[in-house]
Enzyme design. Structure first.
Site, mmCIF file in Angstrom:
data_model
loop_
_atom_site.group_PDB
_atom_site.id
_atom_site.type_symbol
_atom_site.label_atom_id
_atom_site.label_comp_id
_atom_site.label_asym_id
_atom_site.label_seq_id
_atom_site.Cartn_x
_atom_site.Cartn_y
_atom_site.Cartn_z
ATOM 1 N N ASP A 167 0.839 -1.204 0.000
ATOM 2 C CA ASP A 167 0.000 0.000 0.000
ATOM 3 C C ASP A 167 0.870 1.248 0.000
ATOM 4 O O ASP A 167 0.723 2.141 -0.848
ATOM 5 C CB ASP A 167 -0.882 0.015 1.251
ATOM 6 C CG ASP A 167 -2.270 -0.552 1.011
ATOM 7 O OD1 ASP A 167 -2.752 -0.453 -0.121
ATOM 8 O OD2 ASP A 167 -2.853 -1.082 1.961
ATOM 9 N N LEU A 168 1.757 1.325 0.972
ATOM 10 C CA LEU A 168 2.600 2.512 1.096
ATOM 11 C C LEU A 168 3.561 2.630 -0.081
ATOM 12 O O LEU A 168 3.830 3.731 -0.573
ATOM 13 C CB LEU A 168 3.374 2.463 2.417
ATOM 14 C CG LEU A 168 2.501 2.452 3.678
ATOM 15 C CD1 LEU A 168 3.363 2.258 4.916
ATOM 16 C CD2 LEU A 168 1.682 3.723 3.798
#
Length: 397
Positions: A167-168
């Site tokens: 995600d990051l």
């Protein structure tokens, strides 16, 4: 001080983590980020929600944004978006591929209105390929991209990386691409389409693992805290817990061996070079820990730091946020939130000397800036009242 992206407007059609993280970083750099939520709101608003309050999970990745709630299923919702897009510089969305097109808000639709628009899509698997239709979550992407196959210890159940790394990672890669596209637009006047995914972020981060596989055809295995290319480079047990040790080259290795009183290890054939120390890392760690387990962490940290061997304590998050280096670098900051009161938040991790990142506003309440944003694109109070009564826009909540 002026910020790097002051005057840049971003439309943010994102939820949960990857997209909101990307657009939040744009906001930290001074962009005017308008978060456009559906009537049900960003799903993160309900994650860990406190009674009578918004969710701290939502606050974490939505600071420095203004918020408007629009119903895109009513034709007047997309009409508002098109008016906003005509004045925008950047759009970020993380719906499944095809969803924005179904609303008439895909890249080609909005490019016809604003050819300078930088349009960014973050999805589970990307806009093309056999998995384009699949939904994506960090856990799924970590598993499919190989990350879970090399995390943890050999023979143990699969373990994901503790932070949502795909995600990051996807958010950071999208940010990189947006800034590159913005430079291109400064040079040519042209916007463009950006497409990235959680899955590709996970694959792209496999720097050491892909190198091992490409060069040897060996499938990388989990190594706990150890490194694939260097040893000793791992967590080492002391009398009262563990420290991390980074003896990642020959000179550092030799300094380390002398510092712990085992200089004879240097001339042992199985430890003669980094490649051999990696092959024999389990035996090497056992021999090191026979010595390090006799004294506490504080002793070994002092000894190793004095001779220039990289090392550090393994800290929990209470210790992290009390760490003087974290505090000195402004990584914990406070701001006032209308629902949460005085809250602590992470500070910007990148320091710019002339155009610093800044925390200027907390995450928006549900529909907090709907009226303000609609006024900016020419809607009157009467228009807004009619849209609100019809459920096209939600004004506050």
């Amino acid at each position: 001080m002026k910020q790097a992206l002051s005057g840049i407007r971003v439309l943010d059609f994102t939820q949960v983590m990857a997209g909101p993280f990307c657009s939040m970083l744009l906001g930290d750099l001074g962009a005017d980020v308008i978060k456009i939520e559906p009537p049900e709101g960003d799903t993160t608003r309900r994650m860990g929600k406190r009674q009578g309050k918004d969710s701290p999970s939502f606050w974490a990745v939505n600071r420095n944004k203004r918020g408007i709630v629009l119903n895109l299923k009513d034709s007047r919702g997309p009409e508002i978006v098109r008016a906003l897009a005509a004045r925008a510089d950047i759009l970020v969305e993380n719906y499944r591929p095809g969803v924005m097109d179904a609303f008439g808000l895909g890249y080609n639709d909005l490019r016809a209105i604003n050819p300078r628009l930088i349009y960014t899509s973050i999805s589970g698997f990307g806009a093309t390929g056999p998995y384009a239709h699949k939904g994506g979550f960090d856990l799924v992407a970590q598993g499919m991209s190989g990350i879970m196959s090399i995390t943890g210890e050999v023979g143990m159940p699969p373990v994901k990386c503790g932070i949502p790394v795909t995600d990051l990672g996807a958010g950071l890669l999208a940010l990189q691409a947006i800034l590159a596209a913005y430079i291109h637009r400064l040079q040519t006047g042209e916007g463009q389409y950006i497409d990235t995914s959680l899955f590709e972020a996970g694959v792209a981060l496999s720097v050491w693992e892909s190198t091992q596989y490409f060069s040897t055809d060996e499938i990388p295995e989990p190594m706990g805290s150890a490194h694939r290319m260097s040893a000793p480079y791992q967590a080492i047990q002391c009398a009262d817990g563990y420290i991390t040790l980074g003896a990642a080259n020959q000179r550092t290795w030799e300094r380390f061996a002398h510092a712990i009183g085992l200089p004879e290890l240097i001339n042992r054939p199985e430890y003669a070079e980094d490649r051999l120390r990696v092959q024999n890392r389990h035996q090497l760690a056992q021999e090191i820990e026979v010595v390090t387990a006799t004294k506490p962490r504080s002793y070994w940290l002092k000894v190793l730091e004095e001779v220039g061997v990289p090392c550090g304590p393994i800290q929990n998050y209470a210790e992290v946020f009390a760490d003087p280096q974290v505090q000195a670098r402004g990584m914990v900051q406070e701001m006032d939130h209308p629902a949460g009161g005085r809250i602590r938040v992470l500070g910007p991790a990148v320091k710019l000397s002339e155009t610093p990142a800044r925390l200027s506003r907390p995450a928006p309440l549900y529909g907090e800036h709907s009226v303000e944003i609609l006024h900016e694109i020419g809607y009157t109070d009467g228009d807004i009242k009619g849209l609100a009564e019809a459920g096209v826009v939600i004004l506050s909540g």
